[in-house]
Design a protein around this motif. Structure first.
Motif, PDB file in Angstrom:
ATOM      1  N   LEU A 517       0.827  -1.207   0.000  1.00  0.00           N
ATOM      2  CA  LEU A 517       0.000   0.000   0.000  1.00  0.00           C
ATOM      3  C   LEU A 517       0.859   1.254   0.000  1.00  0.00           C
ATOM      4  O   LEU A 517       0.500   2.271  -0.621  1.00  0.00           O
ATOM      5  N   ALA A 518       2.003   1.208   0.688  1.00  0.00           N
ATOM      6  CA  ALA A 518       2.873   2.384   0.771  1.00  0.00           C
ATOM      7  C   ALA A 518       3.558   2.712  -0.538  1.00  0.00           C
ATOM      8  O   ALA A 518       4.047   3.839  -0.717  1.00  0.00           O
ATOM      9  N   LEU A 519       3.597   1.761  -1.478  1.00  0.00           N
ATOM     10  CA  LEU A 519       4.264   2.016  -2.752  1.00  0.00           C
ATOM     11  C   LEU A 519       3.510   3.029  -3.608  1.00  0.00           C
ATOM     12  O   LEU A 519       4.018   3.443  -4.654  1.00  0.00           O
ATOM     13  N   ASP A 520       2.332   3.450  -3.166  1.00  0.00           N
ATOM     14  CA  ASP A 520       1.594   4.469  -3.920  1.00  0.00           C
ATOM     15  C   ASP A 520       2.213   5.854  -3.765  1.00  0.00           C
ATOM     16  O   ASP A 520       2.085   6.701  -4.655  1.00  0.00           O
ATOM     17  N   VAL A 521       2.866   6.098  -2.636  1.00  0.00           N
ATOM     18  CA  VAL A 521       3.406   7.427  -2.334  1.00  0.00           C
ATOM     19  C   VAL A 521       4.860   7.267  -1.912  1.00  0.00           C
ATOM     20  O   VAL A 521       5.194   6.358  -1.138  1.00  0.00           O
ATOM     21  N   ARG A 522       5.730   8.168  -2.380  1.00  0.00           N
ATOM     22  CA  ARG A 522       7.153   8.046  -2.087  1.00  0.00           C
ATOM     23  C   ARG A 522       7.437   8.195  -0.606  1.00  0.00           C
ATOM     24  O   ARG A 522       8.166   7.379  -0.005  1.00  0.00           O
ATOM     25  N   ALA A 523       6.892   9.200   0.037  1.00  0.00           N
ATOM     26  CA  ALA A 523       7.157   9.415   1.461  1.00  0.00           C
ATOM     27  C   ALA A 523       6.644   8.243   2.293  1.00  0.00           C
ATOM     28  O   ALA A 523       7.291   7.811   3.264  1.00  0.00           O
ATOM     29  N   ALA A 524       5.501   7.708   1.914  1.00  0.00           N
ATOM     30  CA  ALA A 524       4.959   6.569   2.643  1.00  0.00           C
ATOM     31  C   ALA A 524       5.864   5.348   2.501  1.00  0.00           C
ATOM     32  O   ALA A 524       6.031   4.566   3.448  1.00  0.00           O
ATOM     33  N   THR A 525       6.475   5.187   1.338  1.00  0.00           N
ATOM     34  CA  THR A 525       7.377   4.060   1.138  1.00  0.00           C
ATOM     35  C   THR A 525       8.560   4.135   2.087  1.00  0.00           C
ATOM     36  O   THR A 525       8.911   3.145   2.750  1.00  0.00           O
ATOM     37  N   PHE A 526       9.184   5.311   2.164  1.00  0.00           N
ATOM     38  CA  PHE A 526      10.324   5.450   3.077  1.00  0.00           C
ATOM     39  C   PHE A 526       9.893   5.270   4.534  1.00  0.00           C
ATOM     40  O   PHE A 526      10.591   4.623   5.325  1.00  0.00           O
ATOM     41  N   GLY A 527       8.752   5.841   4.879  1.00  0.00           N
ATOM     42  CA  GLY A 527       8.295   5.719   6.263  1.00  0.00           C
ATOM     43  C   GLY A 527       7.999   4.281   6.654  1.00  0.00           C
ATOM     44  O   GLY A 527       8.420   3.800   7.716  1.00  0.00           O
ATOM     45  N   VAL A 528       7.288   3.558   5.796  1.00  0.00           N
ATOM     46  CA  VAL A 528       6.934   2.169   6.114  1.00  0.00           C
ATOM     47  C   VAL A 528       8.184   1.292   6.149  1.00  0.00           C
ATOM     48  O   VAL A 528       8.347   0.449   7.051  1.00  0.00           O
ATOM     49  N   LEU A 529       9.097   1.477   5.193  1.00  0.00           N
ATOM     50  CA  LEU A 529      10.319   0.677   5.203  1.00  0.00           C
ATOM     51  C   LEU A 529      11.150   0.944   6.453  1.00  0.00           C
ATOM     52  O   LEU A 529      11.728   0.014   7.041  1.00  0.00           O
ATOM     53  N   GLY A 530      11.201   2.195   6.873  1.00  0.00           N
ATOM     54  CA  GLY A 530      11.931   2.495   8.101  1.00  0.00           C
ATOM     55  C   GLY A 530      11.310   1.847   9.327  1.00  0.00           C
ATOM     56  O   GLY A 530      12.009   1.279  10.181  1.00  0.00           O
ATOM     57  N   VAL A 531       9.987   1.913   9.421  1.00  0.00           N
ATOM     58  CA  VAL A 531       9.306   1.285  10.565  1.00  0.00           C
ATOM     59  C   VAL A 531       9.502  -0.224  10.542  1.00  0.00           C
ATOM     60  O   VAL A 531       9.776  -0.859  11.576  1.00  0.00           O
ATOM     61  N   LEU A 532       9.373  -0.825   9.363  1.00  0.00           N
ATOM     62  CA  LEU A 532       9.547  -2.272   9.268  1.00  0.00           C
ATOM     63  C   LEU A 532      10.981  -2.687   9.590  1.00  0.00           C
ATOM     64  O   LEU A 532      11.206  -3.716  10.247  1.00  0.00           O
ATOM     65  N   LEU A 533      11.956  -1.873   9.165  1.00  0.00           N
ATOM     66  CA  LEU A 533      13.349  -2.179   9.501  1.00  0.00           C
ATOM     67  C   LEU A 533      13.551  -2.171  11.013  1.00  0.00           C
ATOM     68  O   LEU A 533      14.196  -3.069  11.585  1.00  0.00           O
ATOM     69  N   ALA A 534      12.972  -1.172  11.680  1.00  0.00           N
ATOM     70  CA  ALA A 534      13.109  -1.098  13.132  1.00  0.00           C
ATOM     71  C   ALA A 534      12.407  -2.269  13.818  1.00  0.00           C
ATOM     72  O   ALA A 534      12.952  -2.887  14.750  1.00  0.00           O
ATOM     73  N   LEU A 535      11.208  -2.609  13.348  1.00  0.00           N
ATOM     74  CA  LEU A 535      10.454  -3.691  13.990  1.00  0.00           C
ATOM     75  C   LEU A 535      11.151  -5.035  13.814  1.00  0.00           C
ATOM     76  O   LEU A 535      11.339  -5.786  14.789  1.00  0.00           O
TER      77      LEU A 535
END
Length: 812
Positions: A517-535
């Motif tokens: 779902l985050a791949l629709d928006v660039r900022a959302a992609t970076f945010g989700v990938l960062g959160v997933l990396l931390a988790l």
């Protein structure tokens, strides 16, 4: 019974008994003689059977043959009576007809009494069955002759009632007959339903008549009659109750206020029958519980919008399961409590199945992408097929599972809670940012459960094989249904491991959904990938076992995604992005020194392979990427447990980098490609021979020498200049001398062969010129002389060849 019969009658009985005793004595004497013959007969000779003409093993017993004959005779008599009634009836007057039927029926009903007194039970049973059939024909004949204008249904109902009474009384008088009482029970099923139909009653009235008839059958079950009567009454009650339940269920959907009382009556009947039929008490209580849910939920559903129908049934089912929670178990039979709990669980389970489509849509919906990445276009609007009440059903199911207690109850609460979070964006049509946030919350919650699912239980070893432990039964209303569910074999799975596996799988699934779902928006992609990396990094640090490995691999993929997204944002080409992706395997190799994770290393190597594939269109970048990969592999080879595989990988990458670089520079000399292989291969072979002097020279030096000699020989034969043959011949001579000096077979053979071939290449032009200048007869003559010389010295040449072979074989 007359205890003092006349002397004549008593004398007849005594004579008959003496005759039977004589017959029995004769039979036993014959049997004794046959047994003596078996004992004293010669070996291999079969003894004669005890009675002439009778085989020893009979295919059927006398009683069975008698029953078959009597049954066939009764059927034939019934067919004859039916044919007489239908065909020959009209040729007789009314008096004759009545007299014949009355006489035949009376005789058929009276004969079993006499036959039973004489001990002929099977014959009495057959004749009695014929009498019952004749009473049915009497009823039919009475309608045709005396009452032709009456309603067929009404007359059938009345006739069935009369026949049920007559057959019941007849069976009570002649208790030696087994058929009349069950036949009376079957006939008793017809009066009320057929009477209701004859009176013009609708489906509800007929169903009520069936319920009342089934209630009478249940009363029969409560008494201790013979087994055939109980079986007949039980089957009849089940058929009529099922019909009434189906009718009531249908009415609850179309006319709830008419179907509800009928369902309540069916529930009451099932509960009463549960006390009479103890083996099926739990099943009857479950059916009663389902009927109660349908009866209560039907009117409530009719008063609410359509999307509230399933939640209403789920609430009623859960209320039924919790109805007897405050009541002491001694007041209500355990089977009834278990049936109610199971009925409520079935209703709740069906409701959860109804609520699953929003969960699947929330999980897989982001994968349905119509636009490109970072297009800002989101998925199509959610269809109205997924009402918001689906989330309410999942919430109710999660609360009920948590209330049940026990490991499986908690597990169900976790699964349903995660499903609720995945369904919320679809069921409530949440905005884009809220949908991503909910999915990330679901991921964090599931991964948190995977890390420490209620303590360190998931780190315990698997239990030893043995009897499966009995699961703890939760207290309260769900205890009965829990007992019913866990009554079968239980798989000895540790609760902690179950929670860990479930949390890991659910967290990974929701993470993928959030990222798509985050791949629709660039900022959302970076945010989700960062959160997933931390988790995933946190789970890799805090978790254990397979959960830790899975999280480590996922963390590496998230890091690779961040690097790839950054390269795409910077507008880098594919080759440049591939070089940037090498940061991931480099970081993985560096971290592997302190944090050992096979999944992380394998995932890092996979990312590295992807990086190399991206640089293939630009050979210069590919050479650099291969060299950097070789450096990473060489650094990994510093670890003892990875030294062997990583060192070979590093060597292969460095060699490939050198070859690609030479190709970029336009180098076509084969030795430039082969010598970088030969030199390290010979060094490795030398080290191996020092460590293992018994190792073969072919294994140690053969691959390295062949890597240069073979391509160079191929180049020599197509090279018109003298430089390459001179250098190759010199090298081959040096290799041959070294092989001879150190008694090494591979250098001696390979170097000598290369030297001979180079010499042949250099001498070939002169040999061709010489052959062209000589007479044509000279070459055959020379060949003949050579053959003669060899033949004359054949034995000596053979000894020399054997000696040479022996010397070579003694070399390494």
């Amino acid at each position: 019974m007359d205890m003092n019969p006349p002397p004549v009658e008593e004398l007849r009985r005594v004579d008959a008994e003496l005759a039977r005793l004589d017959a029995r004595r004769a039979e036993l004497l014959a049997r004794r003689a046959w047994l003596l013959g078996v004992l004293y007969a010669p070996a291999g000779r079969a003894a004669a059977p005890p009675f002439p003409g009778v085989a020893a093993p009979a295919e059927t017993s006398p009683r069975g043959a008698q029953n078959v004959l009597l049954t066939l005779g009764g059927i034939l008599l019934a067919v004859a009576a039916l044919a007489f009634t239908l065909v020959s009836w009209g040729s007789m007057g009314i008096a004759g007809r009545s007299a014949v039927l009355l006489a035949v029926t009376s005789a058929a009903l009276a004969a079993p009494a006499v036959l039973l007194r004489r001990g002929l039970g099977s014959t009495a049973e057959a004749v009695g069955a014929l009498g019952l059939v004749l009473t049915v024909l009497d009823a039919y004949a009475l309608h045709r002759v005396a009452l032709p204008g009456t309603d067929g249904l009404g007359y059938t109902a009345a006739a069935a009632a009369v026949l049920a009474g007559v057959w019941g009384g007849y069976g009570g008088l002649l208790r030696g007959l087994r058929l009349p009482l069950p036949a009376a029970v079957v006939a008793a099923q017809l009066p009320l339903p057929l009477g209701a139909l004859a009176a013009g009653g609708g489906p509800a009235v007929v169903a009520w008549a069936a319920v009342l008839t089934a209630a009478a059958d249940v009363l029969v079950l409560g008494r201790p009659p013979r087994s055939e009567v109980r079986v007949t009454a039980g089957v009849s009650a089940g058929v009529l109750a099922a019909w009434a339940l189906l009718t009531g269920t249908g009415l609850s959907l179309t006319d709830p206020w008419t179907g509800a009382p009928l369902l309540l009556g069916c529930a009451a009947l099932c509960l009463y029958a549960a006390g009479a039929a103890r083996p099926a008490a739990s099943t009857l209580a479950t059916v009663a519980g389902l009927a109660l849910v349908a009866a209560v939920a039907g009117p409530a559903r009719a008063a609410l919008p359509a999307e509230w129908a399933v939640p209403v049934y789920v609430v009623c089912g859960l209320a039924l399961a919790a109805l007897w929670r405050p009541v002491r178990a001694g007041w209500i039979p355990e089977a009834v409590r278990g049936g109610f709990g199971l009925a409520g669980g079935v209703v709740a389970g069906l409701g959860v199945l109804w609520a699953l489509p929003p969960v699947l849509a929330g999980l897989l919906g982001p994968a349905d992408r119509s636009a490109g990445l970072w297009s800002g276009t989101h998925a199509a609007p959610v269809p109205a097929d997924y009402p918001a009440t689906a989330a309410l059903v999942l919430l109710l199911g999660a609360v009920a599972a948590a209330t049940a207690g026990g490991p499986w109850g908690r597990w169900g609460a976790v699964v349903l809670g995660w499903s609720l979070l995945m369904a919320l964006p679809v069921a409530l049509e949440l905005p884009y940012a809220a949908g991503i946030a909910v999915r990330l919350v679901a991921t964090a919650a599931a991964l948190g459960l995977a890390v420490r699912p209620g303590g360190p239980a998931h780190d315990r070893p698997e239990p030893a094989p043995g009897p499966a432990p009995v699961p703890e039964r939760p207290e309260g209303a769900w205890g009965a249904s829990w007992t019913a569910v866990t009554a079968g074999p239980v798989v000895p799975v540790a609760p902690g491991a179950l929670f860990a596996w479930t949390g890991s799988a659910a967290g990974t699934a929701s993470a993928v959904s959030a990222l798509l779902l985050a791949l629709d928006v660039r900022a959302a992609t970076f945010g989700v990938l960062g959160v997933l990396l931390a988790l995933f990094t946190a789970v890799a640090v805090l978790g254990g076992g397979a959960v830790r490995e899975t999280a480590a691999g996922a963390a590496v993929l998230a890091a690779a995604g961040l690097v790839g997204a950054g390269a795409a944002t910077a507008g880098l080409s594919g080759a440049a992005a591939g070089l940037a992706l090498l940061i991931v395997p480099a970081a993985t190799a560096a971290l592997a020194v302190r944090v050992r994770s096979v999944a992380a290393e394998v995932t890092g190597a996979t990312v590295g392979a992807l990086a190399l594939a991206l640089t293939v269109p630009r050979p210069a970048a590919l050479a650099l990427a291969l060299a950097l990969g070789g450096v990473i592999a060489a650094a990994t080879a510093l670890r003892a447990e990875r030294r062997r595989a990583a060192s070979w990988t590093a060597g292969a990458l460095f060699l490939a980098a050198a070859w690609v670089r030479l190709a970029v520079w336009g180098v076509t000399v084969p030795e430039a490609y082969t010598l970088p292989v030969t030199v390290p291969a010979l060094v490795v072979g030398l080290l191996r021979r020092r460590r293992d002097p018994a190792a073969s020279s072919w294994a140690a030096y053969g691959p390295g020498l062949a890597a240069t000699l073979v391509p160079s020989l191929a180049a020599v034969w197509s090279d018109p200049h003298w430089t390459r043959p001179l250098l190759l011949g010199t090298g081959a001579l040096a290799v041959t001398l070294l092989g001879a000096r150190f008694r090494l077979q591979a250098p001696l053979v390979l170097g000598g062969a290369a030297l001979v071939l180079v010499a042949a290449h250099e001498l070939a032009p002169y040999v061709v010129q010489l052959v062209g200048a000589l007479p044509r007869w000279l070459p055959p003559a020379a060949a003949g002389l050579l053959l003669l010389a060899v033949g004359a010295t054949y034995e000596r040449r053979l000894r020399e060849a054997r000696a040479l072979r022996g010397r070579l074989a003694r070399m390494r």
